[in-house]
Design an enzyme around this catalytic site. Structure first.
Site, PDB file in Angstrom:
ATOM      1  CE1 TYR A 275      32.170   6.896  33.127  1.00 38.19           C
ATOM      2  CE2 TYR A 275      32.574   6.013  30.889  1.00 38.19           C
ATOM      3  CZ  TYR A 275      33.036   6.385  32.146  1.00 38.19           C
ATOM      4  OH  TYR A 275      34.106   5.798  32.465  1.00 38.19           O
TER       5      TYR A 275
ATOM      6  CE  LYS B 293      34.829   9.389  33.476  1.00 35.79           C
ATOM      7  NZ  LYS B 293      35.827   9.487  34.717  1.00 35.79           N
TER       8      LYS B 293
ATOM      9  N   GLY C 196      37.189   2.603  44.910  1.00 34.74           N
ATOM     10  CA  GLY C 196      36.571   1.813  43.888  1.00 34.74           C
ATOM     11  C   GLY C 196      37.678   0.665  43.162  1.00 34.74           C
TER      12      GLY C 196
ATOM     13  CE1 TYR D 285      39.000  25.212  36.375  1.00 30.35           C
ATOM     14  CE2 TYR D 285      40.704  25.939  38.068  1.00 30.35           C
ATOM     15  CZ  TYR D 285      39.568  25.897  37.600  1.00 30.35           C
ATOM     16  OH  TYR D 285      38.455  26.488  38.397  1.00 30.35           O
TER      17      TYR D 285
ATOM     18  NE  ARG E   6      32.823  -2.084  34.994  1.00 34.10           N
ATOM     19  CZ  ARG E   6      33.770  -1.221  35.439  1.00 34.10           C
ATOM     20  NH1 ARG E   6      34.531  -0.399  34.542  1.00 34.10           N
ATOM     21  NH2 ARG E   6      33.875  -1.308  36.604  1.00 34.10           N
TER      22      ARG E   6
ATOM     23  CG  ASP F 113      34.785   5.953  47.075  1.00 32.59           C
ATOM     24  OD1 ASP F 113      33.682   5.650  46.907  1.00 32.59           O
ATOM     25  OD2 ASP F 113      35.593   5.475  46.223  1.00 32.59           O
TER      26      ASP F 113
END
Ligand code: UDP
Length: 319
Positions: free
Chosen positions: A146, A150, A11, A160, A187, A32
């Site tokens: 999204y 997140k 990315g 964790y 974007r 990826d």
């Protein structure tokens, strides 16, 4: 520290991180599945004996042979256009993908860096945004795929950390731009550059008074690297971004001026839940990491424009 696993390695940000960690002498395992990443971004690394690439979707169980000291989970569509096109994959990579990569970190006794986002603050009621602001997110709106994934990942990382003592660090990354963004990424920076270059109208969503703060990718990568190698940041959350805030209308005018473009500016409806304002408070990162963005918007835009010009001259210029 010797070996780092970077998900989302092909990315925009992930590939720059591969470059940086290799430059610092790390062995880099890049992972990826090319959902939104591109082999073009890492082609120059093939043949480097310290770089290993695994084409894999981390929403499946992740197994990697040998020792790993650091896991950077950066896989995830990040453009609103992408995550709305791939809603389920987006939710999976930041739920199942986080679970699997943090499970791997636990098995390898590795440090875990999670690429979170300013979107955890939603359409923020507090400005600028500090790490202790809990955000204002619509849990069922179009951006929730999204934002909530997140947020879930942040909660998972902290679970964790608390339950198993994993050294997790959560980095809330604000708008970032620079070379290797896809020309058709969707974007605002790639859109305005491409539109200006082609003499097409610049599409402003809403009236253009909404704000964003744009960080050049080399500054962001520097911040991520410093946060990753810092000895004492377990369980910490850090904003990373450039605090210079601009309106979207101002951004359009600046990009047009840099390109000497005659394009007109047109206005389109504002997408649902599009944040009105966004600006990081980076006081914590400045203090803890001794880090400060160094590249101004204009300089960064020039570099990005140069990259886009090169890409557009190549035959396959869609990525
Ligand atoms: N935007 C715009 N025109 C475009 C693309 C985006 O006006 O062609 C606006 C968008 O509505 C948002 C801002 O620019 O207010 C930043 O959008 P982007 O998709 O870059 O990322 P976001 O910060 O919303 O995640």
């Amino acid at each position: 520290m010797k070996t780092v696993l970077i998900t989302g390695a092909a990315g925009f940000i992930g590939s720059h991180l591969c470059d940086r960690f290799l430059k610092e002498g790390f062995e880099v395992i890049g992972m990826d599945n090319f959902l939104t990443g591109s082999p073009d971004n890492i082609a120059h690394l093939f043949g480097d004996p310290k770089f290993r690439f695994v084409q894999y979707n981390v929403t499946n169980y992740v197994y990697v042979r040998g020792a790993i000291d650091l896991v950077l989970h950066f896989a995830c569509p990040a453009s609103p256009v992408d995550y709305m096109n791939f809603p389920i994959q987006t939710m999976k990579v930041d739920s199942l993908g986080t679970l699997h990569t943090i499970g791997l970190a636990k098995a390898k006794n590795a440090r875990y860096i999670f690429a979170s986002t300013s979107e955890v603050y939603g359409d923020p009621a507090v400005h600028p945004q500090r790490e202790d602001y809990w955000g204002y997110v619509n849990p069922v709106g179009p951006r929730s795929i999204y934002d909530e994934a997140k947020r879930f990942s942040e909660a998972m990382a902290m679970a964790y950390h608390r339950e198993h003592g994993i050294d997790v660090r959560i980095l809330r990354i604000f708008n970032t731009f620079g070379p290797r963004m896809r020309v058709n990424d969707g974007r605002v920076v790639p859109n305005f550059i491409l539109q200006s270059m082609k003499g097409e109208p610049l599409t402003i969503y809403g009236d253009g008074s909404q704000t964003r703060s744009f960080c050049y990718v080399s500054d962001l990568v520097e911040g991520v690297f410093c946060a990753a190698i810092h000895e004492n940041l377990a369980g910490q959350v850090l904003n990373l971004g450039n605090p210079t805030e601009v309106t979207i209308l101002d951004l359009a005018r600046r990009i047009k001026a840099l390109l000497g473009s005659q394009s007109e500016i047109i206005f389109r409806p504002l997408p649902t839940d599009d944040p009105r304002q966004r600006c990081p408070d980076i006081g914590k990162a400045r203090g803890v990491l001794n880090w400060n963005p160094a590249v101004g918007l204009e300089q960064g835009l020039k570099e990005t424009i140069a990259h886009f010009s090169r890409r557009l001259k190549e035959p396959a210029s869609t990525k």
